[in-house]
Write an enzyme that holds these catalytic residues in place. Sequence first.
Site, PDB file in Angstrom:
ATOM      1  N   HIS A 213       0.822  -1.211   0.000  1.00  0.00           N
ATOM      2  CA  HIS A 213       0.000   0.000   0.000  1.00  0.00           C
ATOM      3  C   HIS A 213       0.856   1.261   0.000  1.00  0.00           C
ATOM      4  CE1 HIS A 213      -3.247   2.641   1.928  1.00  0.00           C
ATOM      5  NE2 HIS A 213      -3.817   2.155   0.850  1.00  0.00           N
ATOM      6  N   LYS A 215       3.267   4.434  -1.040  1.00  0.00           N
ATOM      7  CA  LYS A 215       3.349   5.411  -2.127  1.00  0.00           C
ATOM      8  C   LYS A 215       4.669   6.164  -1.971  1.00  0.00           C
ATOM      9  CE  LYS A 215      -1.316   4.900  -1.531  1.00  0.00           C
ATOM     10  NZ  LYS A 215      -2.000   4.287  -0.380  1.00  0.00           N
ATOM     11  N   ASP A 220      16.608  10.708  -8.620  1.00  0.00           N
ATOM     12  CA  ASP A 220      18.038  11.025  -8.541  1.00  0.00           C
ATOM     13  C   ASP A 220      18.585  10.968  -7.121  1.00  0.00           C
ATOM     14  OD1 ASP A 220      18.214  11.273 -11.248  1.00  0.00           O
ATOM     15  OD2 ASP A 220      18.220  13.459 -11.295  1.00  0.00           O
ATOM     16  N   HIS A 389      -8.894  11.819   2.127  1.00  0.00           N
ATOM     17  CA  HIS A 389      -8.064  10.625   2.054  1.00  0.00           C
ATOM     18  C   HIS A 389      -6.716  10.842   2.742  1.00  0.00           C
ATOM     19  CE1 HIS A 389      -5.730   7.415  -0.211  1.00  0.00           C
ATOM     20  NE2 HIS A 389      -6.806   6.749   0.145  1.00  0.00           N
ATOM     21  N   LYS A 391      -3.786  11.135   5.461  1.00  0.00           N
ATOM     22  CA  LYS A 391      -3.386  10.288   6.586  1.00  0.00           C
ATOM     23  C   LYS A 391      -2.249  11.010   7.317  1.00  0.00           C
ATOM     24  CE  LYS A 391      -3.815   7.095   2.833  1.00  0.00           C
ATOM     25  NZ  LYS A 391      -5.039   6.381   3.008  1.00  0.00           N
ATOM     26  N   ASP A 396       1.639  18.319  19.614  1.00  0.00           N
ATOM     27  CA  ASP A 396       2.379  19.234  20.495  1.00  0.00           C
ATOM     28  C   ASP A 396       3.383  20.129  19.785  1.00  0.00           C
ATOM     29  OD1 ASP A 396       0.960  18.190  22.613  1.00  0.00           O
ATOM     30  OD2 ASP A 396       2.591  16.939  23.372  1.00  0.00           O
TER      31      ASP A 396
END
Length: 472
Positions: A213, A215, A220, A389, A391, A396
Amino acid sequence: MSWFNIIWLVYYVVVTVAIIHVVMDNRQPAKTMAWALVIYFVPVVGIVFYLFFGINHRKERYIGERSMNQLTKRSMLEFAEQQNLRLPDKHKSLIDLFINQNLALPFKDNLVDICTDGYQFISELMEDIGRAKEHIHIDMYIFAEDPLGTMVADALIDKASQGVEVRLIYDDVGCWNVHHRFFERMREAGIEVRSFMPVHFPSFTSKVNYRNHRKIIVIDGTVGYIGGMNIAQRYVKGTGGQPWRDTMLRVSGGGVHALQRAFLVDWYFVDRTLLSDRKYYPRCEQITNNCLAQVVTSGPTTPYPEIMQGYVRIILGARRYLYLETPYFLPNESVLFALKTVALAGVDVRVLCPRRSDARFVEWASRSYLREIQEAGVKVSLYESGFLHSKLLVCDDAITTCGSTNLDFRSFENNFEANIFFFDEGVALRMKNMFMRDLAQAVSFEDVCKQRGNGFFTRLWESVTRMLSPLF
């Protein structure tokens, strides 16, 4: 004895064996009970569902990947020398946790661009691809065969024709609806393309439940991307009539070494080629600051869920506030208990989820969890200006994380995930401000519950879906 009775007896024996197998696997009691109920009360379908998604193949099948994971991390140490690295004392226990559990080295000297929509992400990505001179590495759950995916593929083909090394990993299940010819066209142009754990019979049941899952993009060895966005048109145009709200981070500096390592471990897993040349870890001397970053990966190959451990440690360490965004809220007992504990201790805990999800069953199941944390003092809101979507977690004015990990069972236990953790006030304040902007476009979960009603059948359905949520 009739044939019907014989078939019924055989089926009953199979059900009994399956339930014993579930019990002997020593999972969390709630998950064990859920699987046992599905197997017993859903004839035939329950057995098939368990064979495909329930059997735990992790320990036996993927120990080799774990060993190579450790080896590849160590091979990077010779390139990871840093001058004047200072680890903040107040965060040292969390940093050490990630080092000890994941060999996730902290890197300083980082600059971060926050992409909050697909247009910004794709435009920056295309510019970086255009500037690539040495290599482009892409690790994506979804690489769609649509106008946007085709545009990115064309750009990669063009760079490959210029002699740039281009490697692409896509998840086989995430790209089930993508025609083979889409990726074959890239292969024919010189791009090295591999699917992650391709699913074929008869090994279907041992692979379909464990998906990559992540991404991650590295260009370079100097620029990297990590977050929640895949390469697909809906991340730009939205879905179901809703705009798409997501978070993707563009990182330059020392943290890119950790993103590179994460990609190269996955590349070994799919290609059995260990790439450890120094050219993949170039020195970056243009950026000088003490913005610390750790890239933490987790998956079913490791004995502990490292990213979940980090979440729990951050939550329990919160003193003033803790803000969370997640598209799916199906926490396990550890995370649920931690959130309720700090909220009851007076910490300002806020959770932001989408008003309308792209998965209705998950949306129903999450409501009972949201009710529970709300009763403990967590402020729960639902984003109304599109499908959220994103996440992320920010705590603090000091710690923030973003990546592919949802607050659900699948991300914590079954998926291969990757998050980047920053220990820097500046990055934390920017993420906090972004959270507050999203919060301004949200409505209270309590108000939504009043509108929908809290009748008996509503709560019963939420409870039933919650009971099955460990299986999602």
